[in-house]
Design an enzyme around this catalytic site. Structure first.
Site, mmCIF file in Angstrom:
data_model
loop_
_atom_site.group_PDB
_atom_site.id
_atom_site.type_symbol
_atom_site.label_atom_id
_atom_site.label_comp_id
_atom_site.label_asym_id
_atom_site.label_seq_id
_atom_site.Cartn_x
_atom_site.Cartn_y
_atom_site.Cartn_z
ATOM 1 C CG ASP A 295 53.542 -49.844 78.752
ATOM 2 O OD1 ASP A 295 54.211 -50.728 79.331
ATOM 3 O OD2 ASP A 295 54.053 -48.956 78.032
ATOM 4 C CG ASP B 289 59.219 -65.345 88.428
ATOM 5 O OD1 ASP B 289 59.277 -65.350 87.176
ATOM 6 O OD2 ASP B 289 58.911 -66.351 89.086
ATOM 7 C CD GLU C 226 55.765 -61.906 85.397
ATOM 8 O OE1 GLU C 226 54.658 -61.965 85.939
ATOM 9 O OE2 GLU C 226 56.775 -62.491 85.835
ATOM 10 C CG HIS D 49 55.793 -57.544 86.774
ATOM 11 N ND1 HIS D 49 55.759 -56.719 87.877
ATOM 12 C CD2 HIS D 49 56.050 -58.781 87.252
ATOM 13 C CE1 HIS D 49 55.970 -57.424 88.970
ATOM 14 N NE2 HIS D 49 56.166 -58.690 88.626
HETATM 15 O O1 G3I Z 1 42.342 -73.597 84.973
HETATM 16 C C1 G3I Z 1 41.452 -72.545 85.335
HETATM 17 C C2 G3I Z 1 40.148 -72.702 84.649
HETATM 18 O O2 G3I Z 1 39.544 -73.866 85.071
HETATM 19 C C3 G3I Z 1 39.301 -71.468 84.950
HETATM 20 O O3 G3I Z 1 38.100 -71.543 84.257
HETATM 21 C C4 G3I Z 1 40.042 -70.205 84.561
HETATM 22 C C5 G3I Z 1 39.259 -68.928 84.896
HETATM 23 O O4 G3I Z 1 39.986 -68.024 85.693
HETATM 24 O O5 G3I Z 1 41.255 -70.162 85.226
HETATM 25 C C6 G3I Z 1 42.105 -71.245 84.926
HETATM 26 O O6 G3I Z 1 43.271 -71.110 85.665
HETATM 27 C C7 G3I Z 1 44.160 -70.109 85.245
HETATM 28 C C8 G3I Z 1 45.512 -70.737 85.011
HETATM 29 O O7 G3I Z 1 46.452 -69.750 84.676
HETATM 30 C C9 G3I Z 1 45.497 -71.786 83.905
HETATM 31 O O8 G3I Z 1 45.251 -71.205 82.672
HETATM 32 C C10 G3I Z 1 44.273 -69.064 86.336
HETATM 33 O O9 G3I Z 1 43.039 -68.379 86.489
HETATM 34 C C11 G3I Z 1 45.368 -68.085 86.044
HETATM 35 O O10 G3I Z 1 45.591 -67.262 87.154
HETATM 36 C C12 G3I Z 1 46.639 -68.795 85.714
HETATM 37 O O11 G3I Z 1 47.575 -67.833 85.255
HETATM 38 C C13 G3I Z 1 48.925 -68.201 85.303
HETATM 39 C C14 G3I Z 1 49.673 -67.273 86.266
HETATM 40 O O12 G3I Z 1 51.055 -67.586 86.245
HETATM 41 C C15 G3I Z 1 49.187 -67.376 87.707
HETATM 42 O O13 G3I Z 1 49.413 -68.640 88.208
HETATM 43 C C16 G3I Z 1 49.494 -68.044 83.909
HETATM 44 O O14 G3I Z 1 48.912 -68.995 83.041
HETATM 45 C C17 G3I Z 1 50.994 -68.227 83.930
HETATM 46 O O15 G3I Z 1 51.504 -67.876 82.653
HETATM 47 C C18 G3I Z 1 51.636 -67.333 84.982
HETATM 48 O O16 G3I Z 1 52.996 -67.647 85.030
HETATM 49 C C19 G3I Z 1 53.804 -66.848 85.884
HETATM 50 C C20 G3I Z 1 54.437 -67.789 86.891
HETATM 51 O O17 G3I Z 1 53.435 -68.294 87.743
HETATM 52 C C21 G3I Z 1 55.531 -67.092 87.688
HETATM 53 N N1 G3I Z 1 56.482 -66.462 86.797
HETATM 54 C C22 G3I Z 1 55.880 -65.500 85.922
HETATM 55 C C23 G3I Z 1 54.855 -66.143 85.031
HETATM 56 C C24 G3I Z 1 54.255 -65.166 84.052
HETATM 57 O O18 G3I Z 1 53.381 -64.249 84.635
HETATM 58 O O1 9MR Z 2 56.389 -60.611 90.450
HETATM 59 C C1 9MR Z 2 55.526 -61.731 90.492
HETATM 60 C C2 9MR Z 2 55.279 -62.237 89.092
HETATM 61 O O2 9MR Z 2 56.489 -62.682 88.522
HETATM 62 C C3 9MR Z 2 54.215 -63.318 89.095
HETATM 63 O O3 9MR Z 2 53.870 -63.700 87.794
HETATM 64 C C4 9MR Z 2 52.979 -62.832 89.817
HETATM 65 C C5 9MR Z 2 51.897 -63.882 89.925
HETATM 66 O O4 9MR Z 2 52.311 -65.016 90.544
HETATM 67 O O5 9MR Z 2 53.298 -62.401 91.106
HETATM 68 C C6 9MR Z 2 54.232 -61.346 91.135
HETATM 69 O O6 9MR Z 2 54.493 -61.014 92.456
HETATM 70 C C7 9MR Z 2 53.498 -60.259 93.074
HETATM 71 C C8 9MR Z 2 52.814 -61.109 94.130
HETATM 72 O O7 9MR Z 2 52.136 -62.193 93.543
HETATM 73 C C9 9MR Z 2 51.889 -60.260 94.957
HETATM 74 N N1 9MR Z 2 52.544 -59.073 95.483
HETATM 75 C C10 9MR Z 2 53.142 -58.232 94.446
HETATM 76 C C11 9MR Z 2 54.141 -59.007 93.621
HETATM 77 C C12 9MR Z 2 54.657 -58.142 92.451
HETATM 78 O O8 9MR Z 2 55.454 -57.155 92.857
#
Ligand code: G3I
Ligand code: 9MR
Length: 548
Positions: A517, A157, A526, A471
């Site tokens: 993939d 993103d 991603e 991604h």
């Molecule tokens: O903290 C809870 C924990 O208590 C629980 O037991 C566990 C079970 O699902 O989940 C934990 O939370 C997780 C959190 O990361 C902390 O580790 C969430 O489920 C999980 O969805 C979350 O994932 C993060 C994701 O964004 C969604 O928010 C990833 O670590 C993080 O690397 C990823 O980062 C994204 C950015 O938001 C946007 N840009 C891209 C980037 C990479 O995908």
């Molecule tokens: O593209 C987004 C990615 O960078 C983030 O890690 C992810 C989770 O926050 O979300 C992706 O965006 C998606 C959105 O959350 C839901 N609709 C589809 C998007 C991807 O095309």
């Protein structure tokens, strides 16, 4: 199929392949061109890897030290992908992993001279960013325009997040601090390559300069992120929405991650004072101001404000951020009060991730141990580093796959868990030279380069069976068939948290196989700056330390 690191090994490295249980116990490593047998031996006993449900055997061919290109064969299995044995085998990988940050720069056009086929126009200049309602203050009311240019896009993103920038930038700085000679030579062909700074520092500076703009000069607090209200579409940066971008709410985690990173940067950049007059001191002042804000605001958790749906990096526990910031401030300022503020006796060592940065404190303390003041507890530092490494090495030794990765490690971005495990093992190896720690660290790199249950090499552009569809908006939207090179894909994610959005089916419910993939799979495929950073660290470290 036989799984092996598809890039290869330094001659003296620990070298292991994973064989399916159906293969014969007799294993041969053959010259890839002539077919001549270079090593012959037996695989170990069959065992089940619960994470993938496979029954496998390990073949240890470390005795093969002669440089060359090889494959592995055993009756009853397909011959492996090719791999090399040679000195400096990770130099190109390291160069590309570092170059990936250049490819993700915000606010800069990538020219053909440096980006080749991936040249693109600039996007997200961020010279007119609005203060969001959630971040409004007396000095900066809602709608105040600030300039917050540069920085790296976080991932696939186009937003920029301080929490994730902290660990990513620090890890690059640590790579340089620990292996300065390697990075003095490492050239990533970026626009700054001709100047007198090592490329890795020029790259880090691109993000550090952005981070500095994220601090409110009126109170020292740091905004959590610079973001769109919603994710951009799948377009190139220059085609992205022209809707305003915002800085949103200040928070304790962001402010402390900023403090730690700036304190570390001030120290690493000190020798380059002449090239950047005043910058190291400015960074240390910024770090101390951030620290003071966090002391006064010790528990401001971040949740996305209403109407903002981009990445959250929400973290509600701050002991680890306090410890890390205190440790970096102690090392860089020399003030003993920061060591006491770290409360080190109560800080454990864990594998770092964006939400848990205490391990980074121990990395820095261990690296600087010989020059710390008398207040530092030298045996505690050594015990924390060795304790974590011993626990990881025990898992590695007991693993059917010969890796430290286990069930709960298959989170969103699991490939970075493997590499951050390696990074911590390498800290212990640097400290006490126990060979097992080097070998267990090698296994983490082997894992992401192909010795895993999916059979993919997870780094774009590297390995015979490489990831092709990450991604990553630029890789998806450009007209180039191959993805932008040098990026580590997130990797198998047991939670499969993109199931609702991604039409491609996951091949299995098992953790180590929960990977697709396909560019729709943002939860398993991603890319991200915090995942590439330990790839930069570990590839450099193994190139340097594994050559002995
Ligand atoms: O903290 C809870 C924990 O208590 C629980 O037991 C566990 C079970 O699902 O989940 C934990 O939370 C997780 C959190 O990361 C902390 O580790 C969430 O489920 C999980 O969805 C979350 O994932 C993060 C994701 O964004 C969604 O928010 C990833 O670590 C993080 O690397 C990823 O980062 C994204 C950015 O938001 C946007 N840009 C891209 C980037 C990479 O995908
Ligand atoms: O593209 C987004 C990615 O960078 C983030 O890690 C992810 C989770 O926050 O979300 C992706 O965006 C998606 C959105 O959350 C839901 N609709 C589809 C998007 C991807 O095309």
């Amino acid at each position: 199929n036989i799984r092996v690191n598809q890039l290869g090994f330094l001659p003296q490295a620990h070298k292991v392949a994973v064989l399916p249980a159906g293969a014969a116990g007799e294993v041969e490593v053959i010259d890839a061109a002539s077919g001549a047998v270079a090593w012959r031996g037996r695989a170990g006993p069959a065992a089940v890897w619960r994470e993938s449900g496979e029954t496998v055997m390990l073949a240890d061919f470390s005795a093969l030290t002669r440089p060359g290109d090889y494959r592995i064969r055993a009756a009853g299995a397909a011959t492996s992908e090719p791999f090399a044995v040679r000195a400096g085998v990770y130099a190109e990988l390291n160069r590309a992993a570092l170059k990936a940050y250049y490819f993700n720069r915000s606010g800069m056009a990538l020219d053909a001279a440096h980006a080749g086929a991936y040249a693109r126009a600039a996007g997200h200049a961020d010279t007119r960013v609005l203060v969001h309602a959630s971040a409004a203050s007396k000095a900066r009311p809602e709608g105040t325009v600030i300039a917050s240019p540069k920085g790296w896009y976080d991932a696939g993103d186009y937003n920029k997040y301080i929490v994730n920038s902290g660990i990513s930038t620090y890890t690059l700085l640590a790579a340089f601090e620990h292996f300065p000679d390697y990075f003095a030579r490492q050239r990533s062909a970026i626009p700054e390559s001709g100047n007198t700074l090592p490329d890795i520092l020029d790259e880090a500076l691109w993000n550090l300069e952005w981070m500095l703009t994220m601090q409110d000069p009126h109170d020292g607090g740091v905004y959590n992120k610079l973001t769109n209200l919603r994710f951009d579409g799948i377009v190139m940066p220059a085609q992205a929405s022209s809707e305003p971008r915002y800085v949103v709410q200040k928070g304790t985690a962001a402010t402390l991650d900023f403090a730690a990173t700036m304190a570390a940067a001030s120290r690493v950049l000190k020798p380059y004072e002449q090239q950047r007059p005043g910058l190291p001191a400015k960074m240390l002042r910024a770090a101390e101001a951030a620290w003071e804000w966090a002391r006064a605001n010790p528990a401001v958790a971040f949740r996305n404000p209403l109407g903002v749906v981009t990445g959250e990096y929400g973290d509600a526990t701050f002991e680890d951020e306090f410890a890390w910031a205190a440790a970096e401030l102690y090392i860089s300022s020399g003030k003993d009060g920061y060591y006491a503020a770290m409360k080190p006796a109560g800080v454990s060592a864990t594998v770092p991730e964006w939400a848990d940065v205490r391990g980074l404190a121990w990395i820095s303390l261990a690296h600087h141990r010989k020059s710390l003041s008398a207040v530092a507890d030298q045996s505690l530092i050594a015990a924390r580093i060795d304790g974590l490494a011993a626990a990881l090495a025990a898992k590695w030794r007991a693993s059917a796959y010969g890796v430290a990765m286990q069930g709960k490690d298959f989170v969103w971005g699991s490939n970075a868990v493997a590499l951050n495990q390696s990074m911590m093992l390498l800290q212990a190896y640097r400290l006490n030279g126990k060979r097992d720690y080097l070998d267990a660290a090698q296994a983490g790199l082997d894992y992401v380069l192909g010795r895993n249950a999916t059979g993919y090499s997870f780094v774009t552009g590297f390995g015979a069976r490489q990831v092709r569809h990450p991604h990553h908006r630029p890789s998806m939207a450009d007209q180039v068939a191959a993805p932008v090179p040098g990026f580590l894909a997130g990797g198998p994610h047991a939670g499969q948290q993109d199931k609702g959005d991604c039409k491609a089916p996951y091949p299995s419910a098992l953790p180590a196989l929960s990977y697709i993939d396909d560019d729709c799979s943002y939860a398993s495929n991603e890319v991200a700056i915090n995942w590439n950073a330990p790839l930069v660290y570990v590839s450099a470290a193994l190139d340097v330390l594994g050559g002995a």
